[in-house]
Write an enzyme that holds these catalytic residues in place. Structure first.
Site, mmCIF file in Angstrom:
data_model
loop_
_atom_site.group_PDB
_atom_site.id
_atom_site.type_symbol
_atom_site.label_atom_id
_atom_site.label_comp_id
_atom_site.label_asym_id
_atom_site.label_seq_id
_atom_site.Cartn_x
_atom_site.Cartn_y
_atom_site.Cartn_z
ATOM 1 N N HIS A 48 0.789 -1.145 -0.048
ATOM 2 C CA HIS A 48 0.026 -0.018 0.112
ATOM 3 C C HIS A 48 0.833 1.298 -0.029
ATOM 4 C CE1 HIS A 48 -3.068 2.789 0.957
ATOM 5 N NE2 HIS A 48 -4.210 1.972 0.795
ATOM 6 N N ASP A 101 -7.928 -5.307 0.044
ATOM 7 C CA ASP A 101 -8.217 -6.295 -1.080
ATOM 8 C C ASP A 101 -7.935 -7.748 -0.921
ATOM 9 O OD1 ASP A 101 -7.594 -3.481 -2.968
ATOM 10 O OD2 ASP A 101 -9.530 -4.214 -2.812
#
Ligand code: SDX
Length: 431
Positions: free
Chosen positions: A308, A366
């Site tokens: 991320h 996700d």
């Protein structure tokens, strides 16, 4: 913005420039470079905006090192366990937790705007049945500006409010219709006796041939997934919505732009790509092969659902999602789901691997969401539309905040030009 006396000093060619520093209520200070080009004739350079604040905001705060996510100050794990999506939506939109009366009015408003103009049904018929539902959503949401002319004037506060409610209310209907169209089943109309998440499940899975009872466990899990995807500061799709809106584009066009950006596998498309990756790995014994590929610079393969830009610790949403995956799959009697086993073992092995530890790569939102959505009966092609459905309230909240900003200017970045300098045209016969 709190006035500050701190400044940053920049020396260029022996000349010193003083730049104001603004301090936030949380997070890093920012150096205000708005006058830099006028004063020093230089640009700053930050492809991908790794060190650049594009705006000030009061909506969502992320501490990537601590793995903290706050919506209007409320931690995401508390909202996921104690609140529900439409209450979180109200809080994102208006800045505070609603009273019981305010919440009841807001939910009623959303519930009574879930149908779309009947004429819009024909838009779906223009698509191939195998069109990706994200393509359909981009098209249909953009086309809403062709129908709802009475809520496209962004300078009219009432019209902004109407457009906000319409988009939040109709997104589940449009997403469900995109799904039904892709499987050749008739559209199912929204029902006012169902809550937001139950209504979406009903529109997706009910058929005219028989009664469909929404499983309350799945409805709760669906609502929690919506909450976990609601907003996330200035991510790529939110920044897209803000940039589109800065030109004065209507709200439906701006949200369609956000949907288009979210679709990418590096962003919202990662949930689909992650489940497809887990299925491709198939069994635990094949995990080392994929870990090696993810570390191989010559191989473009990346572990989808991992890493991320901001989180350099666990994504707090992934933690909640992992707990929810365990709960939902156990309640559905599929706790031995092979994909979940591969996901957990992949997470364990990756987190023990120095490559991922050094680069601070952890599972993100996700990584587990696709496992739950798959268990609920959704095809992978519906994972990102569900993300878009939920993120609509975040996009709208950020869109409204930007429009209310007296400093609003059209977004227009500059560049580091490395191309040819001026040269004369050469006629083709002389080339
Ligand atoms: C979302 O911004 C948001 O808030 C987004 C989001 C939201 O709610 O809006 O949180 C939703 O988009 C989550 C992210 C979903 N995407 C994925 O899961 C796709 C896989 N992840 C990566 O593509 C990547 O981690 C990104 C895109 C998420 C972040 O990329 P960055 O910040 O630009 O980091 P990078 O590409 O510069 O990577 C840093 C290093 C690189 O190695 P070096 O060049 O330094 O040697 O880490 C490596 C990368 O190769 N790396 C990975 C990796 N992610 C980064 N290596 C293997 N597998 C990965 N997943």
């Amino acid at each position: 913005m709190a006035e500050n006396t701190k400044t940053a000093k920049l020396t260029i060619d022996g000349k010193e420039y003083e730049l104001p520093i603004h301090s936030p209520s949380a997070g890093p200070d920012v150096i205000d470079i708005r006058k830099l080009y006028a004063q020093a004739g230089v640009f700053t350079y930050d492809p991908g905006f790794t060190s650049t604040a594009s705006c000030d905001s009061t909506i969502t705060f992320i501490d990537g090192d601590k793995g903290e996510l706050l919506h209007r100050g409320y931690p995401i794990d508390q909202l996921a366990s104690k609140s529900h999506f439409l209450e979180v939506a109200f809080t994102l939109l208006y800045g505070y937790l609603p009273s019981a009366d305010e919440l009841e009015k807001f939910e009623s408003l959303v519930t009574n705007h879930t149908m779309i103009h009947e004429q819009m049904h024909y838009f779906f018929r223009g698509f191939r049945r195998d069109a990706h539902p994200m393509a359909t959503m981009v098209g249909v949401v953009g086309a809403m500006s062709a129908f709802y002319h009475d809520s496209t004037d962004i300078n009219d506060q009432h019209q902004r409010e109407v457009a906000s409610i319409r988009l939040i209310a109709k997104m589940p209907t449009i997403a469900a219709m995109a799904y039904k169209y892709s499987i050749g089943q008739p559209f199912v109309y929204p029902r006012n006796d169902l809550d937001y998440a139950s209504n979406f499940l009903h529109m997706c899975f009910a058929v005219p041939a028989e009664e469909y009872q929404v499983n309350p466990i799945l409805a709760r899990a669906m609502d929690r997934i919506f909450t976990l995807h609601a907003d996330h500061e200035q991510n790529a799709s939110t920044s897209t919505v803000r940039l589109a809106s800065s030109s004065g584009a209507n709200p439906f066009a701006c949200i369609a732009a956000g949907i288009a950006c979210l679709w990418g596998p590096a962003h919202g498309g990662a949930n689909q790509a992650c489940l497809e990756m887990l299925r491709e790995i198939g069994t635990v014994d094949r995990i080392p092969e994929y870990i090696a590929r993810a570390k191989d610079k010559s191989d473009p393969f990346r572990l989808m659902g991992f890493g991320h830009r901001v989180y350099k610790n666990f994504d707090p949403r992934a933690k909640v999602m992992k707990e929810s995956a365990d709960e939902v799959l156990a309640l559905l009697g599929i706790e031995n789901n092979p994909t979940l086993q591969v996901a957990k073992e992949l997470e364990r092995i990756a987190l023990e691997d120095p490559y991922f530890a050094e680069k601070k790569l952890y599972p993100n939102v996700d990584f587990y969401s696709g496992i739950i959505l798959d268990a609920m009966g959704f095809p992978t092609s519906m994972f990102t539309p569900i993300f878009a459905l939920a993120r609509t309230v975040g996009w709208i909240s950020q869109w409204k905040e930007q429009l209310a900003d007296p400093q609003l200017k059209i977004g227009r970045p500059r560049q580091l030009y490395l191309g040819d300098t001026a040269r004369d045209y050469v006629n083709i016969e002389d080339r």
